[in-house]
Design a protein around this motif. Structure first.
Motif, PDB file in Angstrom:
ATOM      1  N   ASN A 165       0.830  -1.208   0.000  1.00  0.00           N
ATOM      2  CA  ASN A 165       0.000   0.000   0.000  1.00  0.00           C
ATOM      3  C   ASN A 165       0.863   1.257   0.000  1.00  0.00           C
ATOM      4  OD1 ASN A 165      -2.408  -1.432   0.013  1.00  0.00           O
ATOM      5  ND2 ASN A 165      -2.569  -1.419   2.234  1.00  0.00           N
ATOM      6  N   VAL A 166       1.920   1.262   0.806  1.00  0.00           N
ATOM      7  CA  VAL A 166       2.820   2.412   0.843  1.00  0.00           C
ATOM      8  C   VAL A 166       3.541   2.548  -0.492  1.00  0.00           C
ATOM      9  CG1 VAL A 166       4.885   3.380   1.933  1.00  0.00           C
ATOM     10  CG2 VAL A 166       3.102   2.349   3.348  1.00  0.00           C
ATOM     11  N   ALA A 167       4.020   1.444  -1.035  1.00  0.00           N
ATOM     12  CA  ALA A 167       4.734   1.479  -2.318  1.00  0.00           C
ATOM     13  C   ALA A 167       3.847   2.046  -3.420  1.00  0.00           C
ATOM     14  CB  ALA A 167       5.231   0.080  -2.687  1.00  0.00           C
ATOM     15  N   ASN A 168       2.599   1.660  -3.437  1.00  0.00           N
ATOM     16  CA  ASN A 168       1.682   2.177  -4.459  1.00  0.00           C
ATOM     17  C   ASN A 168       1.428   3.673  -4.303  1.00  0.00           C
ATOM     18  OD1 ASN A 168       1.090  -0.043  -6.169  1.00  0.00           O
ATOM     19  ND2 ASN A 168      -0.106  -0.954  -4.537  1.00  0.00           N
ATOM     20  N   ALA A 169       1.604   4.199  -3.095  1.00  0.00           N
ATOM     21  CA  ALA A 169       1.377   5.628  -2.855  1.00  0.00           C
ATOM     22  C   ALA A 169       2.604   6.472  -3.183  1.00  0.00           C
ATOM     23  CB  ALA A 169       0.984   5.852  -1.392  1.00  0.00           C
ATOM     24  N   LEU A 170       3.750   5.849  -3.393  1.00  0.00           N
ATOM     25  CA  LEU A 170       4.968   6.598  -3.706  1.00  0.00           C
ATOM     26  C   LEU A 170       4.928   7.139  -5.131  1.00  0.00           C
ATOM     27  CD1 LEU A 170       7.708   4.225  -2.223  1.00  0.00           C
ATOM     28  CD2 LEU A 170       6.986   6.441  -1.308  1.00  0.00           C
ATOM     29  N   SER A 171       5.628   8.244  -5.338  1.00  0.00           N
ATOM     30  CA  SER A 171       5.784   8.751  -6.700  1.00  0.00           C
ATOM     31  C   SER A 171       6.887   7.954  -7.388  1.00  0.00           C
ATOM     32  CB  SER A 171       6.124  10.243  -6.672  1.00  0.00           C
ATOM     33  OG  SER A 171       7.349  10.446  -6.005  1.00  0.00           O
ATOM     34  N   ASP A 172       6.973   8.076  -8.694  1.00  0.00           N
ATOM     35  CA  ASP A 172       8.047   7.418  -9.435  1.00  0.00           C
ATOM     36  C   ASP A 172       9.390   7.808  -8.827  1.00  0.00           C
ATOM     37  OD1 ASP A 172       6.047   6.456 -11.014  1.00  0.00           O
ATOM     38  OD2 ASP A 172       6.621   7.582 -12.808  1.00  0.00           O
ATOM     39  N   PHE A 173      10.315   6.863  -8.796  1.00  0.00           N
ATOM     40  CA  PHE A 173      11.651   7.030  -8.220  1.00  0.00           C
ATOM     41  C   PHE A 173      11.622   7.186  -6.700  1.00  0.00           C
ATOM     42  CE2 PHE A 173      11.809   8.502 -12.599  1.00  0.00           C
ATOM     43  CZ  PHE A 173      12.868   7.769 -13.107  1.00  0.00           C
ATOM     44  N   GLY A 174      10.486   6.843  -6.082  1.00  0.00           N
ATOM     45  CA  GLY A 174      10.373   6.935  -4.629  1.00  0.00           C
ATOM     46  C   GLY A 174      11.175   5.835  -3.934  1.00  0.00           C
ATOM     47  N   VAL A 175      11.362   6.011  -2.642  1.00  0.00           N
ATOM     48  CA  VAL A 175      12.120   5.057  -1.832  1.00  0.00           C
ATOM     49  C   VAL A 175      11.262   4.650  -0.633  1.00  0.00           C
ATOM     50  CG1 VAL A 175      14.208   4.679  -0.462  1.00  0.00           C
ATOM     51  CG2 VAL A 175      14.305   6.134  -2.498  1.00  0.00           C
ATOM     52  N   LEU A 176      11.109   3.358  -0.448  1.00  0.00           N
ATOM     53  CA  LEU A 176      10.414   2.837   0.722  1.00  0.00           C
ATOM     54  C   LEU A 176      11.472   2.268   1.665  1.00  0.00           C
ATOM     55  CD1 LEU A 176       7.179   0.842   0.913  1.00  0.00           C
ATOM     56  CD2 LEU A 176       9.151   0.082   2.204  1.00  0.00           C
ATOM     57  N   VAL A 177      11.505   2.777   2.881  1.00  0.00           N
ATOM     58  CA  VAL A 177      12.461   2.296   3.878  1.00  0.00           C
ATOM     59  C   VAL A 177      11.680   1.518   4.925  1.00  0.00           C
ATOM     60  CG1 VAL A 177      14.184   2.941   5.607  1.00  0.00           C
ATOM     61  CG2 VAL A 177      13.966   4.284   3.494  1.00  0.00           C
ATOM     62  N   LYS A 195       6.183  -8.387  -0.417  1.00  0.00           N
ATOM     63  CA  LYS A 195       5.773  -8.888  -1.728  1.00  0.00           C
ATOM     64  C   LYS A 195       5.536  -7.678  -2.621  1.00  0.00           C
ATOM     65  CE  LYS A 195       3.785 -13.070   0.171  1.00  0.00           C
ATOM     66  NZ  LYS A 195       2.585 -13.863   0.404  1.00  0.00           N
ATOM     67  N   ILE A 196       6.536  -7.396  -3.433  1.00  0.00           N
ATOM     68  CA  ILE A 196       6.501  -6.211  -4.281  1.00  0.00           C
ATOM     69  C   ILE A 196       6.449  -6.643  -5.738  1.00  0.00           C
ATOM     70  CG2 ILE A 196       7.729  -4.100  -4.916  1.00  0.00           C
ATOM     71  CD1 ILE A 196       6.755  -4.192  -1.983  1.00  0.00           C
ATOM     72  N   ARG A 249       8.150   1.942 -12.377  1.00  0.00           N
ATOM     73  CA  ARG A 249       8.093   3.109 -11.485  1.00  0.00           C
ATOM     74  C   ARG A 249       9.456   3.422 -10.882  1.00  0.00           C
ATOM     75  NH1 ARG A 249       3.508   3.175  -8.203  1.00  0.00           N
ATOM     76  NH2 ARG A 249       4.416   5.113  -7.463  1.00  0.00           N
ATOM     77  N   ASN A 250      10.412   2.508 -11.083  1.00  0.00           N
ATOM     78  CA  ASN A 250      11.786   2.677 -10.597  1.00  0.00           C
ATOM     79  C   ASN A 250      11.839   2.970  -9.099  1.00  0.00           C
ATOM     80  OD1 ASN A 250      14.505   2.484 -11.149  1.00  0.00           O
ATOM     81  ND2 ASN A 250      14.733   4.691 -11.417  1.00  0.00           N
ATOM     82  N   LEU A 251      11.020   2.251  -8.331  1.00  0.00           N
ATOM     83  CA  LEU A 251      11.029   2.420  -6.882  1.00  0.00           C
ATOM     84  C   LEU A 251      12.215   1.687  -6.276  1.00  0.00           C
ATOM     85  CD1 LEU A 251       7.256   1.940  -5.958  1.00  0.00           C
ATOM     86  CD2 LEU A 251       8.486   4.041  -6.514  1.00  0.00           C
ATOM     87  N   GLU A 252      12.672   2.180  -5.138  1.00  0.00           N
ATOM     88  CA  GLU A 252      13.753   1.536  -4.395  1.00  0.00           C
ATOM     89  C   GLU A 252      13.208   1.070  -3.046  1.00  0.00           C
ATOM     90  OE1 GLU A 252      17.596   3.463  -4.116  1.00  0.00           O
ATOM     91  OE2 GLU A 252      16.972   4.831  -5.715  1.00  0.00           O
ATOM     92  N   PHE A 253      13.719  -0.036  -2.580  1.00  0.00           N
ATOM     93  CA  PHE A 253      13.334  -0.585  -1.290  1.00  0.00           C
ATOM     94  C   PHE A 253      14.595  -0.788  -0.471  1.00  0.00           C
ATOM     95  CE2 PHE A 253      10.069  -1.442  -4.267  1.00  0.00           C
ATOM     96  CZ  PHE A 253       8.907  -1.219  -3.562  1.00  0.00           C
ATOM     97  N   LYS A 254      14.625  -0.185   0.705  1.00  0.00           N
ATOM     98  CA  LYS A 254      15.806  -0.252   1.555  1.00  0.00           C
ATOM     99  C   LYS A 254      15.391  -0.673   2.959  1.00  0.00           C
ATOM    100  CE  LYS A 254      18.210   3.396  -0.916  1.00  0.00           C
ATOM    101  NZ  LYS A 254      19.595   3.101  -1.144  1.00  0.00           N
TER     102      LYS A 254
END
Length: 109
Positions: free
Chosen positions: A5-17, A28-29, A37-42
């Motif tokens: 849910n958080v990942a879907n709310a991020l803008s393109d190139f966003g980062v989820l920590v 599960k991404i 969307r070029n999201l990053e997960f850290k």
């Protein structure tokens, strides 16, 4: 599910920590979030980060947090307080996914 849910709310190139694993489930991404969307997960491990701080900076951090706490600016939701003799019940409650805050022990009991 919450990470998705958080990942879907991020803008393109966003980062989820992520800094916790309360659900004890793997993230599960969908590949599309990574590719299109070029999201990053850290991950962030607070204990390791704190150990890496110079002592003066760590002291300043803890003093600032203590000040906020004393002034009532930091609040932690409490799910339930158990007397010490009910330690086993407290541990079982803390492991429950249905709680809505911290499980505490009352050491005065």
């Amino acid at each position: 599910a919450s990470a998705l849910n958080v990942a879907n709310a991020l803008s393109d190139f966003g980062v989820l920590v992520t800094y916790g694993a309360m659900a004890r489930q793997p993230l599960k991404i969908p590949n599309g979030l990574l590719i299109f969307r070029n999201l990053e997960f850290k991950g962030f491990w607070a204990s390791r980060w704190l150990r890496s701080l110079p002592p003066a900076r760590a002291t300043k951090l803890w003093n600032g947090l203590a000040s906020l706490s004393i002034r009532g600016k930091l609040r932690v939701p409490i799910h339930r307080v158990f007397p010490l003799p009910d330690l086993l019940s407290a541990v079982q409650e803390a492991a429950s996914e249905k709680r809505n805050g911290k499980v505490l022990l009352d050491l005065r009991a």
